[in-house]
Design a protein around this motif. Sequence first.
Motif, PDB file in Angstrom:
ATOM      1  N   PRO A 107       0.857  -1.160   0.018  1.00  0.00           N
ATOM      2  CA  PRO A 107      -0.003  -0.049   0.076  1.00  0.00           C
ATOM      3  C   PRO A 107       0.911   1.149  -0.024  1.00  0.00           C
ATOM      4  O   PRO A 107       0.335   2.151  -0.285  1.00  0.00           O
ATOM      5  CB  PRO A 107      -0.826  -0.220   1.219  1.00  0.00           C
ATOM      6  CG  PRO A 107      -0.981  -1.544   1.700  1.00  0.00           C
ATOM      7  CD  PRO A 107       0.523  -2.006   1.213  1.00  0.00           C
ATOM      8  N   HIS A 108       2.161   1.076   0.262  1.00  0.00           N
ATOM      9  CA  HIS A 108       3.061   2.471   0.479  1.00  0.00           C
ATOM     10  C   HIS A 108       4.006   2.297  -0.476  1.00  0.00           C
ATOM     11  O   HIS A 108       4.983   2.736  -0.183  1.00  0.00           O
ATOM     12  CB  HIS A 108       3.534   2.571   2.117  1.00  0.00           C
ATOM     13  CG  HIS A 108       2.452   2.328   3.041  1.00  0.00           C
ATOM     14  ND1 HIS A 108       1.688   3.186   3.286  1.00  0.00           N
ATOM     15  CD2 HIS A 108       2.511   1.315   3.944  1.00  0.00           C
ATOM     16  CE1 HIS A 108       0.809   2.957   4.320  1.00  0.00           C
ATOM     17  NE2 HIS A 108       1.325   1.710   4.893  1.00  0.00           N
ATOM     18  N   TRP A 109       3.934   1.619  -1.442  1.00  0.00           N
ATOM     19  CA  TRP A 109       4.935   1.467  -2.577  1.00  0.00           C
ATOM     20  C   TRP A 109       5.651   2.804  -3.127  1.00  0.00           C
ATOM     21  O   TRP A 109       6.670   2.464  -3.500  1.00  0.00           O
ATOM     22  CB  TRP A 109       4.290   0.727  -3.530  1.00  0.00           C
ATOM     23  CG  TRP A 109       5.235  -0.189  -4.502  1.00  0.00           C
ATOM     24  CD1 TRP A 109       5.648   0.093  -5.684  1.00  0.00           C
ATOM     25  CD2 TRP A 109       6.123  -1.562  -4.162  1.00  0.00           C
ATOM     26  NE1 TRP A 109       6.615  -0.600  -6.139  1.00  0.00           N
ATOM     27  CE2 TRP A 109       6.898  -1.670  -5.138  1.00  0.00           C
ATOM     28  CE3 TRP A 109       6.069  -2.156  -3.022  1.00  0.00           C
ATOM     29  CZ2 TRP A 109       7.549  -2.946  -5.030  1.00  0.00           C
ATOM     30  CZ3 TRP A 109       6.865  -3.362  -2.955  1.00  0.00           C
ATOM     31  CH2 TRP A 109       7.831  -3.417  -3.959  1.00  0.00           C
ATOM     32  N   GLU A 110       4.570   3.542  -3.246  1.00  0.00           N
ATOM     33  CA  GLU A 110       5.319   4.850  -3.784  1.00  0.00           C
ATOM     34  C   GLU A 110       6.302   5.834  -2.919  1.00  0.00           C
ATOM     35  O   GLU A 110       7.053   6.452  -3.393  1.00  0.00           O
ATOM     36  CB  GLU A 110       4.225   6.096  -4.228  1.00  0.00           C
ATOM     37  CG  GLU A 110       3.491   6.540  -3.044  1.00  0.00           C
ATOM     38  CD  GLU A 110       2.262   5.656  -2.311  1.00  0.00           C
ATOM     39  OE1 GLU A 110       1.965   5.896  -1.204  1.00  0.00           O
ATOM     40  OE2 GLU A 110       2.111   4.680  -3.184  1.00  0.00           O
ATOM     41  N   ILE A 111       6.516   5.307  -1.747  1.00  0.00           N
ATOM     42  CA  ILE A 111       7.543   5.842  -0.892  1.00  0.00           C
ATOM     43  C   ILE A 111       8.705   5.018  -1.056  1.00  0.00           C
ATOM     44  O   ILE A 111       8.651   3.700  -0.954  1.00  0.00           O
ATOM     45  CB  ILE A 111       6.987   5.662   0.721  1.00  0.00           C
ATOM     46  CG1 ILE A 111       5.606   6.610   0.858  1.00  0.00           C
ATOM     47  CG2 ILE A 111       8.162   6.024   1.744  1.00  0.00           C
ATOM     48  CD1 ILE A 111       5.096   6.356   2.348  1.00  0.00           C
ATOM     49  N   HIS A 115       9.311   0.722  -0.799  1.00  0.00           N
ATOM     50  CA  HIS A 115       9.516   0.341  -1.975  1.00  0.00           C
ATOM     51  C   HIS A 115      10.935  -0.627  -2.002  1.00  0.00           C
ATOM     52  O   HIS A 115      10.719  -1.833  -2.407  1.00  0.00           O
ATOM     53  CB  HIS A 115       9.836   1.462  -3.263  1.00  0.00           C
ATOM     54  CG  HIS A 115      10.031   0.887  -4.647  1.00  0.00           C
ATOM     55  ND1 HIS A 115       9.139   0.351  -5.329  1.00  0.00           N
ATOM     56  CD2 HIS A 115      11.169   0.950  -5.439  1.00  0.00           C
ATOM     57  CE1 HIS A 115       9.658  -0.017  -6.559  1.00  0.00           C
ATOM     58  NE2 HIS A 115      10.939   0.232  -6.437  1.00  0.00           N
ATOM     59  N   GLU A 116      11.739  -0.262  -1.484  1.00  0.00           N
ATOM     60  CA  GLU A 116      13.088  -0.789  -1.285  1.00  0.00           C
ATOM     61  C   GLU A 116      12.966  -2.055  -0.384  1.00  0.00           C
ATOM     62  O   GLU A 116      13.479  -3.119  -0.710  1.00  0.00           O
ATOM     63  CB  GLU A 116      14.363   0.180  -0.633  1.00  0.00           C
ATOM     64  CG  GLU A 116      14.696   1.089  -1.630  1.00  0.00           C
ATOM     65  CD  GLU A 116      15.864   1.983  -1.012  1.00  0.00           C
ATOM     66  OE1 GLU A 116      16.385   1.433   0.385  1.00  0.00           O
ATOM     67  OE2 GLU A 116      16.083   2.987  -1.330  1.00  0.00           O
ATOM     68  N   VAL A 117      12.393  -1.910   0.760  1.00  0.00           N
ATOM     69  CA  VAL A 117      12.150  -2.936   1.533  1.00  0.00           C
ATOM     70  C   VAL A 117      11.153  -4.058   0.970  1.00  0.00           C
ATOM     71  O   VAL A 117      11.365  -5.320   0.925  1.00  0.00           O
ATOM     72  CB  VAL A 117      11.279  -2.422   2.927  1.00  0.00           C
ATOM     73  CG1 VAL A 117      10.997  -3.662   3.977  1.00  0.00           C
ATOM     74  CG2 VAL A 117      12.272  -1.722   3.784  1.00  0.00           C
ATOM     75  N   GLY A 118      10.215  -3.552   0.313  1.00  0.00           N
ATOM     76  CA  GLY A 118       9.374  -4.586  -0.532  1.00  0.00           C
ATOM     77  C   GLY A 118      10.196  -5.507  -1.650  1.00  0.00           C
ATOM     78  O   GLY A 118       9.993  -6.674  -1.543  1.00  0.00           O
ATOM     79  N   ILE A 119      11.123  -4.626  -2.234  1.00  0.00           N
ATOM     80  CA  ILE A 119      11.750  -5.571  -3.376  1.00  0.00           C
ATOM     81  C   ILE A 119      12.848  -6.550  -2.563  1.00  0.00           C
ATOM     82  O   ILE A 119      12.897  -7.495  -2.873  1.00  0.00           O
ATOM     83  CB  ILE A 119      12.431  -4.531  -4.176  1.00  0.00           C
ATOM     84  CG1 ILE A 119      11.769  -3.622  -5.070  1.00  0.00           C
ATOM     85  CG2 ILE A 119      13.818  -5.092  -4.836  1.00  0.00           C
ATOM     86  CD1 ILE A 119      12.261  -2.672  -5.679  1.00  0.00           C
ATOM     87  N   GLN A 120      13.500  -6.201  -1.519  1.00  0.00           N
ATOM     88  CA  GLN A 120      14.092  -6.785  -0.584  1.00  0.00           C
ATOM     89  C   GLN A 120      13.313  -7.962  -0.336  1.00  0.00           C
ATOM     90  O   GLN A 120      13.773  -9.330  -0.218  1.00  0.00           O
ATOM     91  CB  GLN A 120      14.818  -6.310   0.651  1.00  0.00           C
ATOM     92  CG  GLN A 120      15.704  -5.132   0.276  1.00  0.00           C
ATOM     93  CD  GLN A 120      16.031  -4.491   1.576  1.00  0.00           C
ATOM     94  OE1 GLN A 120      15.758  -4.718   2.550  1.00  0.00           O
ATOM     95  NE2 GLN A 120      17.222  -3.470   1.456  1.00  0.00           N
ATOM     96  N   CYS A 121      12.047  -7.840   0.393  1.00  0.00           N
ATOM     97  CA  CYS A 121      11.387  -8.951   0.886  1.00  0.00           C
ATOM     98  C   CYS A 121      10.908 -10.112  -0.375  1.00  0.00           C
ATOM     99  O   CYS A 121      10.703 -11.139  -0.022  1.00  0.00           O
ATOM    100  CB  CYS A 121      10.227  -8.474   1.597  1.00  0.00           C
ATOM    101  SG  CYS A 121      10.646  -7.667   3.068  1.00  0.00           S
ATOM    102  N   ALA A 122      10.456  -9.209  -1.538  1.00  0.00           N
ATOM    103  CA  ALA A 122      10.219 -10.096  -2.598  1.00  0.00           C
ATOM    104  C   ALA A 122      11.207 -10.973  -3.149  1.00  0.00           C
ATOM    105  O   ALA A 122      11.013 -12.221  -3.599  1.00  0.00           O
ATOM    106  CB  ALA A 122       9.810  -9.174  -3.709  1.00  0.00           C
ATOM    107  N   ILE A 123      12.478 -10.374  -3.361  1.00  0.00           N
ATOM    108  CA  ILE A 123      13.639 -11.270  -3.553  1.00  0.00           C
ATOM    109  C   ILE A 123      13.813 -12.426  -2.732  1.00  0.00           C
ATOM    110  O   ILE A 123      14.053 -13.670  -2.982  1.00  0.00           O
ATOM    111  CB  ILE A 123      14.939 -10.429  -3.900  1.00  0.00           C
ATOM    112  CG1 ILE A 123      14.698  -9.684  -5.262  1.00  0.00           C
ATOM    113  CG2 ILE A 123      16.191 -11.315  -4.039  1.00  0.00           C
ATOM    114  CD1 ILE A 123      15.713  -8.468  -5.288  1.00  0.00           C
ATOM    115  N   ALA A 124      13.717 -12.139  -1.293  1.00  0.00           N
ATOM    116  CA  ALA A 124      14.043 -12.862  -0.308  1.00  0.00           C
ATOM    117  C   ALA A 124      12.908 -14.145  -0.274  1.00  0.00           C
ATOM    118  O   ALA A 124      13.092 -15.354  -0.196  1.00  0.00           O
ATOM    119  CB  ALA A 124      14.218 -12.437   1.000  1.00  0.00           C
ATOM    120  N   ALA A 125      11.648 -13.722  -0.756  1.00  0.00           N
ATOM    121  CA  ALA A 125      10.770 -14.933  -0.623  1.00  0.00           C
ATOM    122  C   ALA A 125      10.840 -15.594  -1.831  1.00  0.00           C
ATOM    123  O   ALA A 125      10.592 -16.856  -1.683  1.00  0.00           O
ATOM    124  CB  ALA A 125       9.209 -14.047  -0.651  1.00  0.00           C
TER     125      ALA A 125
END
Length: 177
Positions: A107-111, A115-125
């Motif tokens: 929901p906060h992807w534009e921040i 965005h960085e934390v989300g990409i890190q978590c997606a790669i780790a997943a």
Amino acid sequence: MKAQYTAWWHIVVAIIIGGTFGVSVASLVERSAFSMLGAPWFVDVVLVCLGVVVLVLSWQVKQYVDGKRPYIDANRAVLTLVLAKALTLGASILVGWYAGQLLICIPHWEIEYFHEVGIQCAIAAVVCVLDIIAGYVGQHWCTLPPNKGPEHPQIKAQRKMMRSAVTEMQQREQKTI
């Protein structure tokens, strides 16, 4: 001793547990002044290395089972199986953990921070999903043929045949008496 594979529903339960913790911690962090956990790149590297190690060790056991390797220590084979099972379940929990954090970040992807934390978590997943697959394949590769001990099907069949032969002889003797 008979080892069993990790059931698929164990993986699902572990993902749900990890996801619950991931969402809980990430939503708590979102409302406070703390930074989110995310997943640094070295975590991904370590997880990939663990998956590779499990596959290499499991492949060696498979080579022995297929007759392409002359000897492997039984303890090593069992420990490899345990390692594969642990990788499967541990990676399942981590998939849920990172996916839970990712759900809070979306929901906060534009921040930029989220965005960085989300990409890190997606790669780790994704890396953890690959580890689940590696652990599951490793478990199947670690299936040893049964030894010629008391649990071996041939030995059980021979024992059953011997018992029936002995019983038959005893019945014949009783009839002659």
